[in-house]
Scaffold this motif. Structure first.
Motif, PDB file in Angstrom:
ATOM      1  N   LEU A  74      16.984  24.022   1.001  1.00  0.00           N
ATOM      2  CA  LEU A  74      15.935  25.310   1.730  1.00  0.00           C
ATOM      3  C   LEU A  74      15.803  25.799  -0.124  1.00  0.00           C
ATOM      4  O   LEU A  74      14.674  26.105   0.048  1.00  0.00           O
ATOM      5  N   PHE A  75      16.727  25.493  -0.788  1.00  0.00           N
ATOM      6  CA  PHE A  75      15.942  25.874  -2.254  1.00  0.00           C
ATOM      7  C   PHE A  75      15.379  24.467  -2.922  1.00  0.00           C
ATOM      8  O   PHE A  75      14.312  24.894  -3.343  1.00  0.00           O
ATOM      9  N   LYS A  76      15.307  23.572  -2.678  1.00  0.00           N
ATOM     10  CA  LYS A  76      13.971  22.491  -2.872  1.00  0.00           C
ATOM     11  C   LYS A  76      13.204  23.037  -2.322  1.00  0.00           C
ATOM     12  O   LYS A  76      12.126  22.673  -2.872  1.00  0.00           O
ATOM     13  N   HIS A  77      12.782  23.321  -0.997  1.00  0.00           N
ATOM     14  CA  HIS A  77      11.635  23.849  -0.202  1.00  0.00           C
ATOM     15  C   HIS A  77      11.633  25.230  -0.958  1.00  0.00           C
ATOM     16  O   HIS A  77      10.163  24.613  -1.308  1.00  0.00           O
ATOM     17  N   ILE A  78      12.061  25.950  -1.000  1.00  0.00           N
ATOM     18  CA  ILE A  78      11.266  26.823  -1.982  1.00  0.00           C
ATOM     19  C   ILE A  78      10.979  26.773  -3.216  1.00  0.00           C
ATOM     20  O   ILE A  78      10.063  27.014  -3.650  1.00  0.00           O
ATOM     21  N   GLU A 123      13.297  33.347  -0.369  1.00  0.00           N
ATOM     22  CA  GLU A 123      14.576  33.501  -1.295  1.00  0.00           C
ATOM     23  C   GLU A 123      15.215  34.351  -0.916  1.00  0.00           C
ATOM     24  O   GLU A 123      16.957  34.273  -1.387  1.00  0.00           O
ATOM     25  N   GLU A 124      15.491  35.424  -0.096  1.00  0.00           N
ATOM     26  CA  GLU A 124      15.987  37.130  -0.013  1.00  0.00           C
ATOM     27  C   GLU A 124      16.783  36.147   1.073  1.00  0.00           C
ATOM     28  O   GLU A 124      18.247  36.203   1.112  1.00  0.00           O
ATOM     29  N   SER A 125      16.366  35.181   1.677  1.00  0.00           N
ATOM     30  CA  SER A 125      18.005  34.681   2.862  1.00  0.00           C
ATOM     31  C   SER A 125      18.380  33.747   2.638  1.00  0.00           C
ATOM     32  O   SER A 125      19.639  33.732   2.217  1.00  0.00           O
ATOM     33  N   PHE A 126      17.993  32.792   1.261  1.00  0.00           N
ATOM     34  CA  PHE A 126      18.476  31.808   0.440  1.00  0.00           C
ATOM     35  C   PHE A 126      19.747  32.767  -0.035  1.00  0.00           C
ATOM     36  O   PHE A 126      20.643  31.911  -0.204  1.00  0.00           O
ATOM     37  N   GLU A 127      19.440  33.280  -1.247  1.00  0.00           N
ATOM     38  CA  GLU A 127      20.673  34.083  -1.507  1.00  0.00           C
ATOM     39  C   GLU A 127      21.062  35.181  -0.504  1.00  0.00           C
ATOM     40  O   GLU A 127      22.332  34.624  -0.835  1.00  0.00           O
ATOM     41  N   LYS A 128      21.424  35.099   1.103  1.00  0.00           N
ATOM     42  CA  LYS A 128      22.037  36.139   1.408  1.00  0.00           C
ATOM     43  C   LYS A 128      22.913  35.039   2.180  1.00  0.00           C
ATOM     44  O   LYS A 128      24.332  35.021   1.939  1.00  0.00           O
ATOM     45  N   GLU A 129      22.508  33.728   2.673  1.00  0.00           N
ATOM     46  CA  GLU A 129      23.006  33.360   2.661  1.00  0.00           C
ATOM     47  C   GLU A 129      23.981  32.218   2.123  1.00  0.00           C
ATOM     48  O   GLU A 129      25.164  31.879   2.083  1.00  0.00           O
ATOM     49  N   THR A 130      23.895  32.049   0.687  1.00  0.00           N
ATOM     50  CA  THR A 130      24.216  31.646  -0.127  1.00  0.00           C
ATOM     51  C   THR A 130      25.225  32.111  -0.863  1.00  0.00           C
ATOM     52  O   THR A 130      26.621  31.586  -0.475  1.00  0.00           O
ATOM     53  N   GLU A 131      25.650  33.603  -0.631  1.00  0.00           N
ATOM     54  CA  GLU A 131      26.697  34.350  -0.854  1.00  0.00           C
ATOM     55  C   GLU A 131      27.292  34.525   0.008  1.00  0.00           C
ATOM     56  O   GLU A 131      28.627  34.536   0.276  1.00  0.00           O
ATOM     57  N   PHE A 132      27.481  34.879   1.736  1.00  0.00           N
ATOM     58  CA  PHE A 132      27.508  35.112   2.598  1.00  0.00           C
ATOM     59  C   PHE A 132      28.833  33.039   2.454  1.00  0.00           C
ATOM     60  O   PHE A 132      30.246  33.280   2.907  1.00  0.00           O
ATOM     61  N   TRP A 133      27.952  32.388   2.449  1.00  0.00           N
ATOM     62  CA  TRP A 133      28.183  30.903   2.385  1.00  0.00           C
ATOM     63  C   TRP A 133      30.068  30.767   1.195  1.00  0.00           C
ATOM     64  O   TRP A 133      30.819  30.317   0.950  1.00  0.00           O
ATOM     65  N   GLN A 134      29.519  31.692  -0.252  1.00  0.00           N
ATOM     66  CA  GLN A 134      30.255  31.392  -0.975  1.00  0.00           C
ATOM     67  C   GLN A 134      31.682  32.549  -0.751  1.00  0.00           C
ATOM     68  O   GLN A 134      32.960  32.278  -0.861  1.00  0.00           O
TER      69      GLN A 134
END
Length: 165
Positions: A59-63, A93-104
């Motif tokens: 997802l980060f690469k796609h962004i 980007e917001e979705s990525f941040e939320k998912e990353t935070e949840f994953w972490q």
């Protein structure tokens, strides 16, 4: 002269009445990181969270690709089209941040639970060892010097490994 004689007599009396105190020292980090239970659990947690990590990296690469495309197409597209693409990018980007935070947070939670279990196992083993070996005091952390004679870290590791199923 009397003072000197009294001093030596008092030292002699104190040493005769003093008991031997058995002291040990443990390196808790070495114990935790040496335990097969810890290593196995960390590998399990890593395997569990690896697919989501790869998904987030994709997802980060796609962004990043979208950012580049918007930058290249900025001059050729109309402003309305750019605004739509920027809005989509912002949502991603917001979705990525939320998912990353949840994953972490999820991964950290699993690791904390693991460390709590390991800590309990280590503490129980230390207490058992201390009682079995008649230790009066076992220290850990913030010690300037520890001789091999009082360092019982390896003995604790071996005790825990023997107790493991």
């Amino acid at each position: 002269m009397r003072v000197l004689i009294i001093f030596f007599l008092s030292v002699l009396c104190l040493s005769a009445s003093a008991q031997n105190i058995k002291i040990g020292f443990i390196d808790t980090e070495k114990i935790v990181f040496s335990l097969p239970q810890y290593k196995k659990s960390i590998e399990t947690i890593t395997r569990e969270f690896e697919p989501k990590k790869k998904e987030l990296l994709d997802l980060f690469k796609h962004i990043e690709l979208l950012r580049e495309n918007i930058g290249l197409n900025k001059n050729t597209n109309n402003s309305n089209s750019n605004e739509i693409e920027l809005s989509k990018l912002k949502d991603l980007e917001e979705s990525f941040e939320k998912e990353t935070e949840f994953w972490q947070k999820s991964m950290n939670s699993k690791k904390i639970n693991l460390l709590n279990k390991i800590e309990s196992l280590v503490n129980n083993s230390i207490n058992e060892f201390a009682l079995e070996e008649n230790y009066d005091l076992i220290l850990y952390k913030d010690v300037a010097f520890v001789s091999d004679k009082v360092n019982i870290t390896q003995q604790i590791i071996e005790k825990i490994i023997k107790q493991s199923p």
